[in-house]
Design a protein around this motif. Sequence first.
Motif, PDB file in Angstrom:
ATOM      1  N   MET A 156      -3.711  16.479  -0.792  1.00 13.15           N
ATOM      2  CA  MET A 156      -4.411  16.050  -2.137  1.00 13.15           C
ATOM      3  C   MET A 156      -5.882  16.674  -2.059  1.00 13.15           C
ATOM      4  O   MET A 156      -6.556  16.958  -3.144  1.00 13.15           O
ATOM      5  N   GLY A 172       0.876  -1.055  -0.206  1.00 11.41           N
ATOM      6  CA  GLY A 172      -0.077  -0.044  -0.038  1.00 11.41           C
ATOM      7  C   GLY A 172       0.910   1.539  -0.183  1.00 11.41           C
ATOM      8  O   GLY A 172       0.386   2.516   0.323  1.00 11.41           O
ATOM      9  N   CYS A 173       2.166   1.385  -0.558  1.00 11.65           N
ATOM     10  CA  CYS A 173       2.919   2.428  -0.484  1.00 11.65           C
ATOM     11  C   CYS A 173       2.393   3.556  -1.572  1.00 11.65           C
ATOM     12  O   CYS A 173       2.884   4.681  -1.592  1.00 11.65           O
ATOM     13  N   GLN A 174       1.614   2.975  -2.582  1.00 11.29           N
ATOM     14  CA  GLN A 174       1.201   3.805  -3.450  1.00 11.29           C
ATOM     15  C   GLN A 174       2.119   4.589  -4.549  1.00 11.29           C
ATOM     16  O   GLN A 174       1.941   5.591  -5.145  1.00 11.29           O
ATOM     17  N   ALA A 221       3.627  16.574  -9.998  1.00 16.46           N
ATOM     18  CA  ALA A 221       3.752  15.985  -8.691  1.00 16.46           C
ATOM     19  C   ALA A 221       2.331  15.706  -8.125  1.00 16.46           C
ATOM     20  O   ALA A 221       1.701  16.919  -8.110  1.00 16.46           O
ATOM     21  N   GLY A 222       1.991  14.518  -7.769  1.00 15.14           N
ATOM     22  CA  GLY A 222       0.439  14.380  -7.369  1.00 15.14           C
ATOM     23  C   GLY A 222      -0.146  13.239  -7.547  1.00 15.14           C
ATOM     24  O   GLY A 222       0.388  12.287  -8.100  1.00 15.14           O
ATOM     25  N   LEU A 223      -1.412  13.292  -7.614  1.00 13.33           N
ATOM     26  CA  LEU A 223      -2.238  11.920  -8.190  1.00 13.33           C
ATOM     27  C   LEU A 223      -3.349  12.059  -9.135  1.00 13.33           C
ATOM     28  O   LEU A 223      -4.001  11.281  -9.722  1.00 13.33           O
ATOM     29  N   SER A 224      -3.451  13.549  -9.677  1.00 10.27           N
ATOM     30  CA  SER A 224      -4.641  13.838 -10.412  1.00 10.27           C
ATOM     31  C   SER A 224      -4.700  13.211 -11.874  1.00 10.27           C
ATOM     32  O   SER A 224      -5.533  12.813 -12.408  1.00 10.27           O
ATOM     33  N   SER A 257       3.679  14.643  -1.143  1.00 10.49           N
ATOM     34  CA  SER A 257       3.161  14.107  -2.431  1.00 10.49           C
ATOM     35  C   SER A 257       3.909  14.377  -3.546  1.00 10.49           C
ATOM     36  O   SER A 257       3.907  14.111  -4.950  1.00 10.49           O
ATOM     37  N   PHE A 258       5.136  15.277  -3.471  1.00  9.94           N
ATOM     38  CA  PHE A 258       6.009  15.586  -4.473  1.00  9.94           C
ATOM     39  C   PHE A 258       7.232  14.285  -4.274  1.00  9.94           C
ATOM     40  O   PHE A 258       7.822  13.713  -5.481  1.00  9.94           O
ATOM     41  N   SER A 273      -2.634  17.797  -8.727  1.00  8.66           N
ATOM     42  CA  SER A 273      -1.394  17.700  -8.901  1.00  8.66           C
ATOM     43  C   SER A 273      -0.738  18.907  -9.297  1.00  8.66           C
ATOM     44  O   SER A 273      -1.506  19.842  -9.489  1.00  8.66           O
ATOM     45  N   VAL A 317      -0.670  12.922   2.827  1.00  4.50           N
ATOM     46  CA  VAL A 317      -0.981  12.738   1.377  1.00  4.50           C
ATOM     47  C   VAL A 317      -2.594  13.367   1.092  1.00  4.50           C
ATOM     48  O   VAL A 317      -2.935  14.144   0.221  1.00  4.50           O
ATOM     49  N   SER A 369       1.499   6.117   2.833  1.00  5.76           N
ATOM     50  CA  SER A 369       1.462   6.523   1.439  1.00  5.76           C
ATOM     51  C   SER A 369       2.589   7.165   0.929  1.00  5.76           C
ATOM     52  O   SER A 369       3.277   8.121   1.854  1.00  5.76           O
ATOM     53  N   HIS A 370       2.844   6.861  -0.237  1.00  9.95           N
ATOM     54  CA  HIS A 370       4.280   7.388  -0.934  1.00  9.95           C
ATOM     55  C   HIS A 370       5.505   7.207   0.029  1.00  9.95           C
ATOM     56  O   HIS A 370       6.362   7.885   0.272  1.00  9.95           O
ATOM     57  N   PHE A 375       1.807   7.518  -7.742  1.00  5.85           N
ATOM     58  CA  PHE A 375       2.616   9.058  -7.981  1.00  5.85           C
ATOM     59  C   PHE A 375       3.424   8.846  -9.212  1.00  5.85           C
ATOM     60  O   PHE A 375       3.474   9.754  -9.879  1.00  5.85           O
TER      61      PHE A 375
END
Lengths: 135, 587
Positions: free
Chosen positions: B104, A13-15, A28-31, B69-70, B210, B100, B290-291, A19
Amino acid sequence: MRLTVVDAERCVGCQSCMFACTRRIGKAGLSKSCINIKSLGGMSKGFTVVVCRACTDPPCAKVCPTDALRVRKDGGVLLDPAKCVGCGNCKNACVLDAVFMDTKNRPMICIHCGYCVKYCPYGVLDIDKEGVTNA
Amino acid sequence: MLKGDTLSNVLYIDLTKKDYRIENREDLFNKYLGGTGVGIQLLKENCPPGCDPLGPDNPIIFVVGPLTSFFPLASKTVAMFKSPHTGNLGESHCGGRTAVAIRMAGFGAIVIKGKSDIPIYLSITDNKVVFKNATTLWGMEHNSTTGKVIRENEKDAGLRTIMRIGRAGEKQISYACVTAETYRHFGRLGLGAVFGSKNLKALVASGKRSTSVEDTKKYISVYDEIYNAATESPLMKKYHELGTPENVLPLNKLGGLPTQNLQKSRFEGADQISGEAFAEKYLGRRLACSHCPVACIHIASLREPYEDEPYFYKTSMVCYDYEPIFALGSMLGGTDTKGILKLMDRIESWGLDVMSAGVVLAWVTEAYQKGLITNKETVDLKPEWNDYDTYIKILDNIIDQPNDFYKALGKGSDYASSVYGGKEFSLTFGKNEMPGYHTGPGAHLGFLIGTRHSHLDNAGYSIDQKVLITTKITGEELAKKVIDEEKWRQILTSLAICFFARGIYTEDVVLKALECAGFKLTKEDLKRIGEEIYTEKYKFKFQEGFSLDDYTLPKRIFETETPTGMIDPNYMKEAVEAAKNIIKSKM
């Protein structure tokens, strides 16, 4: 070439894949991510990988009223944004929920580029260079 | 800051009026980066001097960082509040999906004030806050049930954080925690009680957005440098394999593992509660924030039979780490690993800080042995090392509070010992219960002068092991080292970087990463900002009554040998005096 989910049980679950998917286009991000990792009803039960599995006869393309989704050679689809009217039929047709919508209600579907695989440290994802089967 | 980045958006929520607004605070983020740096400023702005930590004026502040998130491993959320446990600066950090998800959702920080008239939970998404009735969730026995219900009711699975309190928070136990994603916590200093005082049961936040970077090639190259260091270099190996419990055996060998309320610093049963032992017998799954590719979260699978029905079992997934093993294992003289896991699970159900809870139970055991408390106080429970059935019952009483003694335990061991005696073996620093290091004067100086009274503030324990074990340094030199480290760590926590990645995020890497996120800074800037944040935190501490003129250290720390030998009280005095002068010279 297609993305495969080798073993979702190995997912921590590190996702990082999510990314990576947005980063590949310089953001940078998830969109823009076309892959989602979510828990199976709480993290104690592990994770599920939600991503296009490259159907050879994809239902999402079948329900597209404007032929905006073209079937890829190795399965899955490619979007022609100029043709898309944002009806969302493709999203409803995918039983995996692997059609993600952007803020303009246009579908975002994995193109099987394999970029995320480089950022999966636990061997959950892989790239199948030959495969066209629908395993 | 990059164009279009929503980092500087601060969401202000008023629970009394059920209202909210969003304000751009680029001024704060440009100057103090995020996390701790922005948090202490928002605390100064929103926390009236002398306010009641459990009153409506005490704000709850969450801040994430510009790198969140970066880049990987910048996924911590910093919470700032006035602590009901110490009556002073409350700062607690949590991983999971918290940072995150907040980033987000489009925010760099969230400030929550006021008090709701009924139990509620907050749902934050699409730049909107919805105030939802949580009356049904209030009083639920297992904290994870709250998580389950909210999971079913809210959208954005995989993209959200679900922070919540258990009954300890509802009851305003001063060391109640806030749990996120079942296994991560704002553990220390009682944020859960502040949630409870506001009738705030939970907070959900989610989003997907993002920011375009200026130089994609450079961004990806810096990203890969950090990612590869996290996945390939030996720096992260220990977190990744056995996890933090890898520390048990080396610390015990060294003679720095607090045992039986620190009556000893070596535990004959260490082999049975080691990271290796837990992994072999119970490790069921590893998880990540996360991340963060490291996946340091270790979950034990505990199978217990139901007594009323043959071949009928319950399997619980219980998170374990070094600190819980110290607090509930060696500190309670325990080798019964099943018992330890059952107690951990109970602590999760109620939503307590596991470290404080363990140290409180250790104090109770010794106070009972010494006759300071009797069956009258304990309601006929007989605490004894390694007796986990009794420890679970005591814990339940801390929540149910059948008498004044258990009410006192709900305020921590500093308070309980001020009523019943036994201060000399109440292992608290600035009223906060100790972490699992008895490595020497560096550790204890660090706990005392650390702005959060946490071992992670300044890693004094590391100075003990790297320097003091072999070399003599003056108290002043020790104070300087501890404070310098804490100043640098203000930068890491302002960037919301996990301390486990401190070896990766060197000054150079921090500067390169910051540049990709639109912050052009120099080494001098980092030094200056770190110092300033440290001073700002101390100003708040002094304002709220913390003093290094009038402090006490538990006598026990001078009675039990450390890897550096016995601690000399005069040496500690010299070090504290020096620290005080260094801190005051910057005021």
